[in-house]
Design a protein around this motif. Structure first.
Motif, short mmCIF file in Angstrom:
data_model
loop_
_atom_site.label_atom_id
_atom_site.label_comp_id
_atom_site.label_asym_id
_atom_site.label_seq_id
_atom_site.Cartn_x
_atom_site.Cartn_y
_atom_site.Cartn_z
N UNK A 147 0.85 -1.19 0.00
CA UNK A 147 0.00 0.00 0.00
C UNK A 147 0.88 1.24 0.00
N UNK A 148 0.40 2.34 -0.59
CA UNK A 148 1.17 3.57 -0.56
C UNK A 148 1.18 4.21 0.84
N UNK A 149 0.23 3.87 1.65
CA UNK A 149 0.19 4.21 3.08
C UNK A 149 -0.81 3.24 3.72
N UNK A 150 -0.95 3.27 5.01
CA UNK A 150 -1.83 2.32 5.69
C UNK A 150 -3.28 2.40 5.22
N UNK A 151 -3.72 3.57 4.78
CA UNK A 151 -5.14 3.82 4.61
C UNK A 151 -5.63 3.70 3.17
N UNK A 152 -4.74 3.73 2.21
CA UNK A 152 -5.15 3.64 0.81
C UNK A 152 -5.16 2.20 0.33
N UNK A 153 -5.85 2.00 -0.78
CA UNK A 153 -6.01 0.66 -1.35
C UNK A 153 -4.65 0.08 -1.79
N UNK A 154 -4.64 -1.20 -1.98
CA UNK A 154 -3.44 -1.92 -2.40
C UNK A 154 -3.01 -1.49 -3.81
N UNK A 155 -1.70 -1.47 -4.02
CA UNK A 155 -1.16 -1.21 -5.36
C UNK A 155 -0.41 -2.44 -5.88
N UNK A 199 -0.23 7.83 -7.54
CA UNK A 199 0.49 9.01 -7.06
C UNK A 199 0.25 10.23 -7.93
N UNK A 200 0.14 10.03 -9.23
CA UNK A 200 -0.09 11.14 -10.15
C UNK A 200 -1.46 11.78 -9.89
N UNK A 201 -2.46 10.97 -9.59
CA UNK A 201 -3.82 11.48 -9.41
C UNK A 201 -4.12 11.92 -7.98
N UNK A 202 -3.30 11.51 -7.02
CA UNK A 202 -3.61 11.79 -5.61
C UNK A 202 -3.43 13.27 -5.28
N UNK A 203 -4.48 13.87 -4.80
CA UNK A 203 -4.44 15.23 -4.25
C UNK A 203 -4.77 15.08 -2.77
N UNK A 204 -3.75 15.09 -1.94
CA UNK A 204 -3.90 14.84 -0.51
C UNK A 204 -4.92 15.80 0.11
N UNK A 205 -4.95 17.04 -0.33
CA UNK A 205 -5.82 18.03 0.29
C UNK A 205 -7.30 17.78 0.05
N UNK A 206 -7.65 17.02 -1.00
CA UNK A 206 -9.06 16.78 -1.29
C UNK A 206 -9.46 15.31 -1.27
N UNK A 207 -8.51 14.41 -1.22
CA UNK A 207 -8.83 12.98 -1.24
C UNK A 207 -9.63 12.61 0.01
N UNK A 208 -10.76 11.90 -0.14
CA UNK A 208 -11.59 11.56 1.02
C UNK A 208 -10.89 10.70 2.07
N UNK A 209 -9.99 9.82 1.64
CA UNK A 209 -9.23 9.03 2.61
C UNK A 209 -8.27 9.94 3.38
N UNK A 210 -7.59 10.81 2.65
CA UNK A 210 -6.61 11.70 3.28
C UNK A 210 -7.26 12.72 4.22
N UNK A 211 -8.42 13.24 3.85
CA UNK A 211 -9.05 14.25 4.70
C UNK A 211 -9.52 13.68 6.04
N UNK A 212 -9.67 12.37 6.11
CA UNK A 212 -10.08 11.74 7.37
C UNK A 212 -8.91 11.01 8.05
N UNK A 213 -7.72 11.22 7.54
CA UNK A 213 -6.54 10.51 8.03
C UNK A 213 -6.17 10.92 9.45
N UNK A 214 -5.75 9.95 10.23
CA UNK A 214 -5.32 10.21 11.62
C UNK A 214 -3.81 10.32 11.72
N UNK A 215 -3.14 10.05 10.66
CA UNK A 215 -1.69 9.98 10.65
C UNK A 215 -1.16 10.93 9.60
N UNK A 216 0.09 11.21 9.66
CA UNK A 216 0.72 11.95 8.57
C UNK A 216 2.20 11.63 8.58
#
Length: 178
Positions: free
Chosen positions: A124-132, A153-170
């Motif tokens: 996974x690219x991080x704990x919270x995103x889907x498998x790659x 990675x090309x499409x990921x916009x951390x500031x608007x991604x629904x997984x990222x906006x609810x992330x507890x980690x960084x």
């Protein structure tokens, strides 16, 4: 942090010191993701057992501010791993879950500088995103540089991604200086 321990930050720090730990770190409970063997996430009933009610959020906020004020040396020396801003972000996470503020992604570049390999080989690219990918189907290098990972990675916009906006980690690693 969660419902069962939201009022015990300072007590946790004191206990960690008393038993001789080198460091203590705090993180908000992950309430919504499919990480940690929860492919379907938690039901709203399960979330309510862990999430904080509005009055508990205020209690947590008071604990965080007291920890920052009373234990500033523990923060400055790194015994408490989180900065005041990261500790306050824990409160904000629960406020967002309760609908008091909009969810906000942390500053994070984890999908570009790290990876997670689970016990079954899932990458996974991080704990919270889907498998790659899975290391049983190809090398780690081929997975990290493969079409799936590059597209993610090309499409990921951390500031608007629904997984990222609810992330507890960084994780944010600044670029290496040359």
């Amino acid at each position: 942090m969660q419902k069962a321990n939201h009022n015990a930050l300072r007590q946790t720090v004191a206990t960690a010191r008393r038993i001789g730990l080198n460091q203590v770190s705090f993180l908000a409970a992950d309430l919504t993701s499919g990480a940690f063997n929860r492919p379907e996430g938690w039901t709203s009933e399960r979330q309510s057992c862990v999430a904080l009610a509005p009055e508990e959020i205020e209690c947590l906020s008071g604990e965080v501010e007291a920890l920052i004020g009373e234990n500033w040396q523990d923060i400055e020396t790194g015994f408490v791993a989180e900065s005041p801003a990261k500790l306050r972000r824990i409160v904000r996470h629960f406020r967002a879950h309760a609908g008091q503020v909009a969810p906000e992604a942390p500053r994070c570049n984890a999908p570009w500088v790290s990876t997670v390999i689970e016990a079954d080989g899932t990458v996974r690219p991080c704990f919270f995103h889907r498998s790659i990918g899975n290391i049983h189907d190809g090398s780690l290098l081929s997975i990290l540089n493969g079409n799936e990972a590059l597209r993610f990675r090309r499409k990921l916009d951390v500031s608007t991604d629904p997984v990222c906006t609810r992330c507890v980690c960084s994780l944010y690693l600044p670029p290496a200086s040359q």
